[in-house]
Write a protein that holds these residues in place. Structure first.
Motif, PDB file in Angstrom:
ATOM      1  N   ARG A   1      -0.768  -2.622  -3.771  1.00 46.05           N
ATOM      2  CA  ARG A   1      -0.526  -3.912  -4.297  1.00 46.05           C
ATOM      3  C   ARG A   1       0.911  -3.897  -5.512  1.00 46.05           C
ATOM      4  O   ARG A   1       0.984  -5.004  -5.835  1.00 46.05           O
ATOM      5  CB  ARG A   1      -2.006  -4.199  -5.166  1.00 46.05           C
ATOM      6  N   GLY A   2       1.106  -2.752  -5.532  1.00 49.87           N
ATOM      7  CA  GLY A   2       2.206  -2.694  -6.653  1.00 49.87           C
ATOM      8  C   GLY A   2       1.682  -2.246  -8.088  1.00 49.87           C
ATOM      9  O   GLY A   2       0.570  -2.175  -8.182  1.00 49.87           O
TER      10      GLY A   2
ATOM     11  N   TRP B   1       3.055   1.883  -0.431  1.00 50.68           N
ATOM     12  CA  TRP B   1       2.422   2.059   0.927  1.00 50.68           C
ATOM     13  C   TRP B   1       2.740   0.855   1.931  1.00 50.68           C
ATOM     14  O   TRP B   1       2.069   0.055   2.170  1.00 50.68           O
ATOM     15  CB  TRP B   1       0.982   2.029   0.870  1.00 50.68           C
ATOM     16  N   ARG B   2       4.322   0.813   2.235  1.00 51.71           N
ATOM     17  CA  ARG B   2       4.609  -0.211   3.313  1.00 51.71           C
ATOM     18  C   ARG B   2       5.675   0.343   4.004  1.00 51.71           C
ATOM     19  O   ARG B   2       6.357   1.577   3.809  1.00 51.71           O
ATOM     20  CB  ARG B   2       5.372  -1.299   2.271  1.00 51.71           C
TER      21      ARG B   2
ATOM     22  N   MET C   1      -4.401   4.458  -8.421  1.00 49.01           N
ATOM     23  CA  MET C   1      -3.301   5.079  -7.877  1.00 49.01           C
ATOM     24  C   MET C   1      -3.177   4.375  -6.234  1.00 49.01           C
ATOM     25  O   MET C   1      -2.399   4.069  -5.826  1.00 49.01           O
ATOM     26  CB  MET C   1      -3.193   6.365  -7.725  1.00 49.01           C
ATOM     27  N   ARG C   2      -4.356   4.396  -5.767  1.00 50.72           N
ATOM     28  CA  ARG C   2      -4.642   3.834  -4.138  1.00 50.72           C
ATOM     29  C   ARG C   2      -4.347   2.188  -4.444  1.00 50.72           C
ATOM     30  O   ARG C   2      -3.573   1.745  -3.543  1.00 50.72           O
ATOM     31  CB  ARG C   2      -5.999   3.788  -3.737  1.00 50.72           C
ATOM     32  N   ALA C   3      -4.885   1.567  -5.453  1.00 52.73           N
ATOM     33  CA  ALA C   3      -4.667   0.176  -5.235  1.00 52.73           C
ATOM     34  C   ALA C   3      -2.877  -0.155  -5.694  1.00 52.73           C
ATOM     35  O   ALA C   3      -2.507  -0.914  -5.281  1.00 52.73           O
ATOM     36  CB  ALA C   3      -5.281  -0.491  -6.669  1.00 52.73           C
ATOM     37  N   ALA C   4      -2.311   0.815  -6.575  1.00 54.73           N
ATOM     38  CA  ALA C   4      -0.922   0.647  -6.920  1.00 54.73           C
ATOM     39  C   ALA C   4      -0.106   0.549  -5.569  1.00 54.73           C
ATOM     40  O   ALA C   4       0.872   0.163  -5.427  1.00 54.73           O
ATOM     41  CB  ALA C   4      -0.507   1.757  -7.868  1.00 54.73           C
ATOM     42  N   ALA C   5      -0.447   1.768  -4.754  1.00 51.34           N
ATOM     43  CA  ALA C   5       0.157   1.804  -3.389  1.00 51.34           C
ATOM     44  C   ALA C   5       0.107   0.764  -2.429  1.00 51.34           C
ATOM     45  O   ALA C   5       1.136   0.459  -1.886  1.00 51.34           O
ATOM     46  CB  ALA C   5      -0.399   3.009  -2.741  1.00 51.34           C
TER      47      ALA C   5
ATOM     48  N   GLU D   1       9.905   6.095  -3.964  1.00 47.31           N
ATOM     49  CA  GLU D   1       9.299   4.954  -4.728  1.00 47.31           C
ATOM     50  C   GLU D   1       7.882   5.610  -4.824  1.00 47.31           C
ATOM     51  O   GLU D   1       7.155   5.379  -5.608  1.00 47.31           O
ATOM     52  CB  GLU D   1       9.438   3.591  -3.737  1.00 47.31           C
ATOM     53  N   ALA D   2       7.415   6.347  -3.583  1.00 44.15           N
ATOM     54  CA  ALA D   2       5.910   6.916  -3.643  1.00 44.15           C
ATOM     55  C   ALA D   2       5.914   8.110  -4.692  1.00 44.15           C
ATOM     56  O   ALA D   2       4.947   8.077  -5.273  1.00 44.15           O
ATOM     57  CB  ALA D   2       5.614   7.686  -2.196  1.00 44.15           C
TER      58      ALA D   2
END
Length: 210
Positions: free
Chosen positions: A148-149, A102-103, A142-146, A110-111
């Motif tokens: 923060r990696g 999410w960048r 999954m939201r955190a991964a989007a 990647e998503a």
């Protein structure tokens, strides 16, 4: 963190060979791990039988399980996964560290890879569930991964796995296709915020191959 025990219990219940095991989490202390067991097997979607219409079987959905790790970090998770891969006779364990998708300018691939790492398959057939989800915090992870990696691990077991029938030599295996604990391989340091890939070699061949 009982990764090996969890996989062994699932394999005993399903009575199917394992194709691969993946795990994913975010670089945050206390974050749970999403463990996915990918089965090799097919089953009929319905018990209905029609004489003139063959109903093709579908692949068995994977099992997605949440393993909580209160007070533990990624290092403990990786050691538990190394121990599981070692005892299940895997040749290696792969670790990949991914940037947040999410960048600005992040490619769609990647998503998609990020969603798949957490058991979400937006490109799959809607009739195919992909995985049976038993992870109440999956969406939050999954939201955190989007943003923060995330870290994703992969190994392919020989013991209880499809790979037990592949005639690849490995001098470290016992008669069951596994290995006795503890795992002698230690985790590599994880650099926060830096994408990369590491492969832990667990198996070896002692004899000279000419």
């Amino acid at each position: 963190m009982n990764v090996f025990e969890t996989i062994a219990a699932q394999a005993a219940a399903m009575k199917l060979p394992i194709y691969a095991v993946t795990a994913a989490t975010v670089p945050r202390r206390d974050a749970p791990i999403l463990l996915i067991i990918h089965w090799h097997g097919f089953a009929r979607e319905t018990p209905l039988r029609l004489d003139d219409l063959p109903l093709p079987p579908r692949s068995v959905a994977g099992s997605a399980l949440q393993i909580d790790a209160p007070g533990e970090g990624i290092e403990s998770a990786e050691q538990a996964l190394l121990d599981a891969a070692w005892q299940l006779g895997a040749w290696d364990l792969e670790r990949v560290v991914k940037r947040p998708w999410w960048r600005l300018g992040a490619p769609a691939s990647e998503a998609l890879a990020g969603h798949r790492a957490f058991g979400d398959y937006p490109d799959a057939d809607s009739a195919d569930p992909g995985v049976v989800m038993e992870a109440p915090d999956r969406d939050e992870l999954m939201r955190a991964a989007a943003h923060r990696g995330y870290v994703r691990w992969l190994f392919r077991p020989r013991k209880s796995g499809l790979w037990q029938w592949v005639e690849d030599e490995d001098s470290t295996l016992d008669g069951t296709g596994g290995r006795e604990p503890p795992c002698p391989v230690l985790p590599y340091p994880l650099e926060a915020g830096r994408a990369g890939r590491a492969v832990y070699r667990l198996g070896r061949v002692d004899r000279l191959i000419i």
